[in-house]
Scaffold this motif. Structure first.
Motif, PDB file in Angstrom:
ATOM      1  N   VAL A   6       0.831  -1.203   0.000  1.00  0.00           N
ATOM      2  CA  VAL A   6       0.000   0.000   0.000  1.00  0.00           C
ATOM      3  C   VAL A   6       0.866   1.255   0.000  1.00  0.00           C
ATOM      4  O   VAL A   6       0.605   2.216  -0.739  1.00  0.00           O
ATOM      5  N   LEU A   7       1.942   1.233   0.814  1.00  0.00           N
ATOM      6  CA  LEU A   7       2.844   2.382   0.880  1.00  0.00           C
ATOM      7  C   LEU A   7       3.510   2.628  -0.470  1.00  0.00           C
ATOM      8  O   LEU A   7       3.590   3.772  -0.944  1.00  0.00           O
ATOM      9  N   LEU A   8       3.982   1.557  -1.112  1.00  0.00           N
ATOM     10  CA  LEU A   8       4.629   1.696  -2.418  1.00  0.00           C
ATOM     11  C   LEU A   8       3.663   2.262  -3.453  1.00  0.00           C
ATOM     12  O   LEU A   8       4.040   3.104  -4.278  1.00  0.00           O
ATOM     13  N   ALA A 134      -1.643   0.436  -8.899  1.00  0.00           N
ATOM     14  CA  ALA A 134      -2.038  -0.387  -7.754  1.00  0.00           C
ATOM     15  C   ALA A 134      -2.132  -1.857  -8.136  1.00  0.00           C
ATOM     16  O   ALA A 134      -1.623  -2.738  -7.422  1.00  0.00           O
ATOM     17  N   ALA A 135      -2.767  -2.151  -9.266  1.00  0.00           N
ATOM     18  CA  ALA A 135      -2.919  -3.539  -9.706  1.00  0.00           C
ATOM     19  C   ALA A 135      -1.563  -4.177  -9.968  1.00  0.00           C
ATOM     20  O   ALA A 135      -1.345  -5.356  -9.643  1.00  0.00           O
ATOM     21  N   ALA A 136      -0.637  -3.419 -10.544  1.00  0.00           N
ATOM     22  CA  ALA A 136       0.684  -3.963 -10.847  1.00  0.00           C
ATOM     23  C   ALA A 136       1.471  -4.263  -9.568  1.00  0.00           C
ATOM     24  O   ALA A 136       2.128  -5.305  -9.470  1.00  0.00           O
ATOM     25  N   PHE A 137       1.407  -3.383  -8.572  1.00  0.00           N
ATOM     26  CA  PHE A 137       2.114  -3.641  -7.322  1.00  0.00           C
ATOM     27  C   PHE A 137       1.524  -4.835  -6.581  1.00  0.00           C
ATOM     28  O   PHE A 137       2.232  -5.532  -5.839  1.00  0.00           O
ATOM     29  N   VAL A 139       0.613  -7.489  -7.997  1.00  0.00           N
ATOM     30  CA  VAL A 139       1.178  -8.667  -8.652  1.00  0.00           C
ATOM     31  C   VAL A 139       2.592  -8.926  -8.145  1.00  0.00           C
ATOM     32  O   VAL A 139       2.924 -10.014  -7.688  1.00  0.00           O
ATOM     33  N   SER A 140       3.443  -7.901  -8.246  1.00  0.00           N
ATOM     34  CA  SER A 140       4.825  -8.026  -7.776  1.00  0.00           C
ATOM     35  C   SER A 140       5.458  -6.651  -7.716  1.00  0.00           C
ATOM     36  O   SER A 140       5.037  -5.736  -8.449  1.00  0.00           O
ATOM     37  N   PRO A 141       6.479  -6.471  -6.868  1.00  0.00           N
ATOM     38  CA  PRO A 141       7.163  -5.167  -6.826  1.00  0.00           C
ATOM     39  C   PRO A 141       7.744  -4.762  -8.178  1.00  0.00           C
ATOM     40  O   PRO A 141       7.669  -3.601  -8.566  1.00  0.00           O
ATOM     41  N   ASN A 142       8.315  -5.733  -8.921  1.00  0.00           N
ATOM     42  CA  ASN A 142       8.924  -5.381 -10.199  1.00  0.00           C
ATOM     43  C   ASN A 142       7.879  -4.903 -11.203  1.00  0.00           C
ATOM     44  O   ASN A 142       8.096  -3.913 -11.915  1.00  0.00           O
TER      45      ASN A 142
END
Length: 262
Positions: A6-8, A134-137, A139-142
């Protein structure tokens, strides 16, 4: 979904918002020199993120129906831009005429672009960007970093053009920046909706990524990529485009390499 994710997401959305004010912060002389390369760089990052990160993750979540959502998004964005008569990403022409040369600030039929239509279109676009990040994060950080970086980079030429158009419509510098800053907040709405919605509807994540893939493909291929063929500084544009590809592609293959060795 943990607190770090959430922070990222909201750090990325905040940086996207800062990018939206670039038109009023950076010097016009610098922008006119660097904008062609920046537009090309944005095209490279968007297209590479679509094909290496966003669409593959959407297909993994939804299967072949991801392509249906992506195609629908592509067509819907095309129709929206045609209906509004304004291509956000014709930023180079707009940024070169900040002080009101009319031919840089009219739509296809020659009438001035209305600030309300411009800002409404920008708000819809930002909601989609926030949702995609948001959807991409999730899935994964990358995938999140690649998507967020592509979103932020393509936001720069878009918002430079929008700032120029608002100034050409007679808005003051302060009023233009406040309006664009307020519109940037809608990205947080899109991100928050996805973070909350995926708790109750997990398939929403894949759907949002597929929709983002279609819209990013349209923006990169239709709005930005043609800029590589325009103007005398084609070498600068090609280098910018290749750098965008190499950056996102490099992140992708480094992640795959590290994953294979763990």
């Amino acid at each position: 979904m943990d607190s770090q994710t959430v922070l990222l997401v909201f750090i990325a959305v905040g940086l996207d918002g800062v990018a939206g004010l670039a038109g009023g912060v950076l010097s016009e002389r610098w922008l006119q020199r660097r904008l062609p390369a920046l537009v090309a760089f944005a095209a490279g990052t968007l297209l590479c993120a679509v094909f290496l990160e966003v669409l593959p993750e959407a297909v993994s979540a939804l299967g072949d129906s991801a392509f249906t959502w992506a195609f629908g998004s592509f067509v819907a964005l095309a129709l929206l831009e045609w209906a509004l008569g304004h291509h956000h990403h014709q930023a180079e022409a707009a940024a070169g005429h900040v002080h009101g040369h009319a031919h840089g600030h009219t739509h296809a039929h020659g009438a001035p672009v209305l600030p309300t239509a411009l800002l409404a279109s920008d708000a819809l676009h930002n909601i989609g960007d926030g949702a995609a990040v948001a959807a991409a994060f999730l899935v994964s950080p990358n995938a999140g970093f690649a998507t967020a970086f592509a979103v932020i980079i393509h936001e720069l030429p878009q918002e430079v053009g929008d700032y120029a158009l608002l100034r050409a419509a007679g808005w003051s510098r302060a009023k233009s920046l406040v309006a664009l800053g307020a519109v940037q907040l809608t990205a947080a709405v899109g991100a928050g909706a996805v973070l909350v919605g995926t708790r109750y509807l997990p398939s929403l994540q894949g759907t949002v990524l597929a929709i983002a893939g279609g819209s990013f493909l349209y923006i990169g291929a239709v709005d930005l990529l043609p800029e590589l063929r325009r103007g005398p500084d084609s070498r600068q544009r090609v280098v910018g485009f290749l750098c965008g590809l190499l950056l996102i592609g490099g992140l992708h293959f480094v992640e795959r390499f590290l994953g294979a060795h763990h």
